[in-house]
Motif scaffolding. Structure first.
Motif, short mmCIF file in Angstrom:
data_model
loop_
_atom_site.label_atom_id
_atom_site.label_comp_id
_atom_site.label_asym_id
_atom_site.label_seq_id
_atom_site.Cartn_x
_atom_site.Cartn_y
_atom_site.Cartn_z
N GLY A 16 0.87 -1.32 -0.11
CA GLY A 16 0.01 -0.07 0.26
C GLY A 16 0.91 1.39 -0.01
N LEU A 17 1.96 1.20 -0.66
CA LEU A 17 2.76 2.65 -0.87
C LEU A 17 2.15 3.65 -1.48
N SER A 18 2.32 4.64 -1.17
CA SER A 18 1.94 5.91 -2.08
C SER A 18 3.10 6.97 -1.74
N LYS A 19 3.08 7.95 -2.75
CA LYS A 19 3.75 8.96 -2.56
C LYS A 19 3.48 10.03 -3.67
N ARG A 20 3.31 11.34 -3.07
CA ARG A 20 3.03 12.54 -4.08
C ARG A 20 4.50 13.41 -3.98
N PHE A 21 4.53 14.04 -5.36
CA PHE A 21 5.55 15.08 -5.33
C PHE A 21 4.46 16.41 -5.83
N GLY A 22 4.17 17.31 -4.85
CA GLY A 22 3.33 18.41 -5.12
C GLY A 22 2.04 17.80 -5.47
N LYS A 23 1.36 17.88 -6.49
CA LYS A 23 0.06 17.28 -7.05
C LYS A 23 0.12 16.26 -7.91
N GLU A 77 4.39 8.29 1.97
CA GLU A 77 3.40 9.01 2.76
C GLU A 77 2.71 8.06 3.42
N THR A 78 2.25 6.77 2.74
CA THR A 78 1.29 5.80 3.16
C THR A 78 2.12 4.40 2.94
N GLY A 79 1.52 3.45 3.68
CA GLY A 79 2.28 2.04 3.11
C GLY A 79 3.21 1.48 4.36
N MET A 80 3.54 0.27 4.04
CA MET A 80 4.59 -0.53 4.95
C MET A 80 5.77 -0.92 3.97
#
Length: 358
Positions: free
Chosen positions: A14-21, A62-65
């Protein structure tokens, strides 16, 4: 000498990552098995390098393991993750010799963890032999070829006895011949070490030749994960088949389990399980058989150009408004006496059909 490597698994959930939008990674779940060579393959912007850098601790998710060898690594600093990282640009210290570059990660350890000078020398010399650079320890990076510099970078990553090895486009800065040679060498080295390795590439041939499994990424998501033969022979989506090499794309309609391609003379193709609707059919150039224009069940096309490429021939054709590319052995093309303007028959050995996106 190097201690025996203990293959570790890497588990991402469940890994998520944002750079700005921009959403760089979108709920990615993936595992690298102990001792396997896993390729992260995808176009620029697909999220593969971001994923690698998060595993290394150079970026934060940002989220996840994330676990490495069963240990929660999500909040561990990079130096505590047991990672060996090889950059595309080598990142060698120009003012240091090859020997000192390889020894660098050992020399900066705390006093209690640092091997003594004799142990460092033994380990570096062993690695120089392992990466086939015996006798080059006194040279500087500028005195080496690109392929040799990349081997030094790999030896430096291995010197700290990492739990896992991460490679970011390791051959991207090298010319084609050297890339092929280093691919074979790296696969052989990996088989000797059995060190869990994850490498990023946008080169389909590189991933299919080197990896035990390939994870294909698009827009921050994993489109398909599997052994090289599986992802090539059974692509899970139009994106995968279009990304993995050249392919011809045909509009078609599925009705009663048969797909009818918009090509004069082409026989219907089995499309089991697909709904009655418009669809898209894909055929790779080498999966097209060239036959006489009058052969039954063959689509009719007109030759536009013929190019000899070593032992094979690339033929560009048209069928109405459809542009088609086919590959054939030179002997087959010569037997049909192909030339621009000549009509020829096409039979498709393998056709992959996907519903039209709505």
């Amino acid at each position: 000498m190097l201690a025996p490597y203990k293959p570790m698994n890497i588990a991402i959930e469940g890994l998520s990552k944002r750079f700005g939008k921009t959403l760089a990674l979108d709920n990615v779940t993936l595992a690298a098995r102990p001792g396997e060579l896993l390729a992260l393959l995808g176009p620029s912007g697909s999220g593969k390098t971001t994923l690698l850098r998060i595993i290394a601790g150079l970026e934060t998710g940002e989220t996840g393991m994330l676990t490495i060898g069963g240990t929660d690594a999500m909040n561990l600093p990079p130096r505590e993750r047991g990672i060996g990282f090889v950059f595309q640009s080598y990142a060698l210290f120009r003012h240091m010799t090859v020997f000192e570059n390889i020894a660098f990660g050992l020399r900066i350890r705390t006093r209690s963890e640092r091997p003594n000078r004799s142990e460092i020398a033994d380990r570096v010399n062993h690695l120089l032999s392992l990466v086939q650079l015996d006798g080059m320890g006194a040279r500087y990076p500028a005195q080496l070829s690109g392929g040799q510099r990349q081997r030094v970078a790999l030896a430096r990553a291995l010197a700290v006895e990492p739990k896992v090895l991460l490679l970011d486009e390791p051959f991207g800065a090298l010319d084609a011949k050297v890339r092929v040679e280093l691919r074979h060498w790296l696969r052989s080295l990996h088989d000797r070490l059995s060190l869990t390795t994850v490498f990023v590439t946008h080169d389909q041939e590189e991933a299919l030749e080197l990896a035990d499994r390939v994870a294909i990424l698009a827009a921050g998501r994993i489109e398909q994960l599997g052994p090289p033969r599986e992802v090539y022979d059974a692509p899970a989506s139009p994106f995968v088949i279009e990304f993995l090499g050249e392919v011809n794309r045909f509009s078609c309609r599925v009705q009663n389990g048969l797909a009818r391609l918009a090509l004069q003379g082409c026989e219907p193709v089995a499309a089991p399980g697909l709904p009655d609707a418009l669809a898209v059919a894909y055929v790779r150039p080498h999966e097209i058989e060239l036959v006489d224009a009058q052969a039954s069940g063959a689509a009719t096309a007109t030759v536009r150009s013929v190019s000899v490429i070593g032992p094979r021939t690339r033929i560009h054709l048209t069928a109405g408004d459809q542009v088609i590319e086919a590959d054939a052995e030179r002997s087959r093309a010569e037997a049909l006496d192909l030339s621009p303007g000549k009509s020829v028959g096409l039979r498709f050995r393998t056709v992959r059909i996907y519903p039209t996106a709505r």
